[in-house]
Design an enzyme around this catalytic site. Sequence first.
Site, PDB file in Angstrom:
ATOM      1  N   GLY A   8       1.177   3.973  11.718  1.00 41.66           N
ATOM      2  CA  GLY A   8       1.391   4.533  10.378  1.00 41.66           C
ATOM      3  C   GLY A   8       2.516   3.781   9.686  1.00 41.66           C
ATOM      4  O   GLY A   8       3.290   4.351   8.908  1.00 41.66           O
ATOM      5  N   GLY A  11       3.295   3.736   5.670  1.00 38.72           N
ATOM      6  CA  GLY A  11       3.633   4.948   4.911  1.00 38.72           C
ATOM      7  C   GLY A  11       5.074   4.978   4.428  1.00 38.72           C
ATOM      8  O   GLY A  11       5.814   3.997   4.552  1.00 38.72           O
ATOM      9  N   GLN A  12       5.464   6.125   3.889  1.00 39.81           N
ATOM     10  CA  GLN A  12       6.803   6.259   3.299  1.00 39.81           C
ATOM     11  C   GLN A  12       7.884   5.959   4.335  1.00 39.81           C
ATOM     12  O   GLN A  12       8.799   5.179   4.090  1.00 39.81           O
ATOM     13  CB  GLN A  12       7.015   7.674   2.732  1.00 39.81           C
ATOM     14  N   ILE A  35      -3.759   1.759   9.354  1.00 36.22           N
ATOM     15  CA  ILE A  35      -5.209   1.711   9.109  1.00 36.22           C
ATOM     16  C   ILE A  35      -5.519   0.732   7.978  1.00 36.22           C
ATOM     17  O   ILE A  35      -6.600   0.177   7.907  1.00 36.22           O
ATOM     18  CB  ILE A  35      -5.757   3.122   8.824  1.00 36.22           C
ATOM     19  N   TYR A 137      -0.549  22.147   7.944  1.00 38.93           N
ATOM     20  CA  TYR A 137       0.466  21.135   8.258  1.00 38.93           C
ATOM     21  C   TYR A 137       1.492  21.719   9.233  1.00 38.93           C
ATOM     22  O   TYR A 137       1.820  21.111  10.259  1.00 38.93           O
ATOM     23  CB  TYR A 137       1.140  20.711   6.949  1.00 38.93           C
TER      24      TYR A 137
END
Length: 311
Positions: A8, A11-12, A35, A137
Amino acid sequence: MKKILIIGAGGQIGSELTTHLRSIYGQHNVLAADIHSTPGEEDFVQLDALDAAAVAQAVRENGIDTIFNLVALLSAKGEANPQLAWRVNMGALMNALEVAREYNCSVFTPSSIGAFGPDAPKDLTPQDTPMHPTTIYGVCKVAGELLSNYYFQRFGVDARSVRLPGVISSQALPGGGTTDYAVEIFYAALRGERFVCPVPHDRFMDMIYMPDVLQAMVQLMEANPERLVHRNGYNVAAMSFSPEIIAAEIKKHIPGLEMVYEIDPVKDAISAGWPNLMDDSVARAEWGWNPQWGLAEMTADMIETLGRRLR
Ligand code: SER
């Protein structure tokens, strides 16, 4: 020297963590995976975190001993598709833990303020308290903490995590989170646009600036395991504010900031169940957590750093 895989990495958090870890452990000791492909990036592998064989291959072929699993759908996006959120958030973690078990790796995964629910005390939310989140979440975060502890107790996998507040950063944007407003407000302010705030003016939430996030991750993963009683789900607090408080702080630099409220019912409901401010004394005691960035310093730095990027 560690050999690290960041899953990942686009991402941020992942994008800044990759640069930060390479500055500590060396470019070739940090393999970035995502990805989405990043053309031209060295030490990068394109993979789907839900493909266990691909994760195993990346670990095996690169002699990895430490995995940072940063794959997740955030809270608001998760409510739009809970089944997908469970599949992605739990699938990526399960694969990371399984591969770690097979290849003897340590694992870092972020947990979140979202792991708490409405029955936890809002102010100075304790480390150990009822955890009954009302979002998918949050359900994934609690399950993830428990699963990580289980993998440690059952298989000896060195899995560690912190409960991150909303992350504020000037590089990659977050996406689909309830705390995203605290990043987006800076973009609006710097671009001279009116900011439409989706959460109520007096809704306090924990927030943290990216340099403290990076510090927490490195510090926890470098910590002496004998001192780690909790291992998973350490509360880390840095600052707490409401939309009207951050707007007032930004106005000290950009007096023209205009903010209106259009409350998003999903983000309103989610944030109503989260802490105002966590008690992080356990992280301080067990591995020396000591945040450096408060609201005023973060705001000044965001305006400076993001302002430079947007010019
Ligand atoms: N930033 C996350 C979200 O808002 C919370 O961990 O979903």
